[in-house]
Design a protein around this motif. Sequence first.
Motif, PDB file in Angstrom:
ATOM      1  N   SER A   1      -6.111   8.096  -4.342  1.00 47.85           N
ATOM      2  CA  SER A   1      -6.684   7.181  -4.923  1.00 47.85           C
ATOM      3  C   SER A   1      -7.700   7.388  -4.794  1.00 47.85           C
ATOM      4  O   SER A   1      -9.180   7.071  -5.841  1.00 47.85           O
TER       5      SER A   1
ATOM      6  N   ARG B   1      -3.385   7.346  -0.520  1.00 46.28           N
ATOM      7  CA  ARG B   1      -5.193   6.663  -0.288  1.00 46.28           C
ATOM      8  C   ARG B   1      -5.639   7.624  -0.997  1.00 46.28           C
ATOM      9  O   ARG B   1      -6.873   7.860  -1.530  1.00 46.28           O
TER      10      ARG B   1
ATOM     11  N   ASP C   1       0.289  -1.668  -0.372  1.00 48.33           N
ATOM     12  CA  ASP C   1       0.210  -0.329  -0.218  1.00 48.33           C
ATOM     13  C   ASP C   1       0.838   1.039  -0.434  1.00 48.33           C
ATOM     14  O   ASP C   1       0.817   1.892   0.492  1.00 48.33           O
TER      15      ASP C   1
ATOM     16  N   ARG D   1     -11.503   4.135   1.710  1.00 47.43           N
ATOM     17  CA  ARG D   1     -10.135   4.154   1.348  1.00 47.43           C
ATOM     18  C   ARG D   1      -9.587   5.480   2.016  1.00 47.43           C
ATOM     19  O   ARG D   1      -7.938   4.738   2.726  1.00 47.43           O
ATOM     20  N   ILE D   2      -9.868   6.221   2.598  1.00 46.70           N
ATOM     21  CA  ILE D   2      -9.692   7.214   3.067  1.00 46.70           C
ATOM     22  C   ILE D   2      -9.979   7.030   4.994  1.00 46.70           C
ATOM     23  O   ILE D   2      -9.603   8.292   5.803  1.00 46.70           O
TER      24      ILE D   2
END
Length: 196
Positions: free
Chosen positions: A126, A123, A119, A156-157
Amino acid sequence: MTLARSTLANRLLAALPAAEAGSRASLRGSLAHGTADGYSDIDVEWLVPDVAFPSCLDVVPVLSAVQPVASVRFSPDFLHSPVQRLVFVRFAGVPLFWRLDLDVRTAAADDVPAPAADDEWSRPESALANALGAVKAVARGRFDDARGLLDRGFARIGSADRATGDWAADVARLARACERREPGLAGFAAEIVALA
């Protein structure tokens, strides 16, 4: 005046092989199949010689000679592969939908499984790509896709927020949340909010 997407794609297809002897570039995806619409991105495969693979990963100088580059991200799925990288490139001065998805690979990429993903990318950036994808999905009338993209972007965040169906407001909330987490993305976030 903005250049045409086909012109940009053709320039990329010429510039990449010119940058590395023995390499070749080809369109993939909807542009290659003749099914592209106004929201389609540019998918290119760049097949490079094995020995040239490491040097070909420095794509910014080559691409910047075609069109100024605003952002480059490497997919974590292939970040440590010795034979393949997936590069997401956002160009300055062209519509946000015209992202370049560049698959840099050697002939051995078909035979080598991808290493486990890590990862090591932003983020928030993305998640902003998800927000842009949601704008595209709404424009195409794919509302379930838009909801999924936004929900995954919030997740995602690390946000508990979710899409409500008020698409412009949903995109703006996600974009602003990304900007708060990574202020350097303010310009990209503002472009997406304006587009929504």
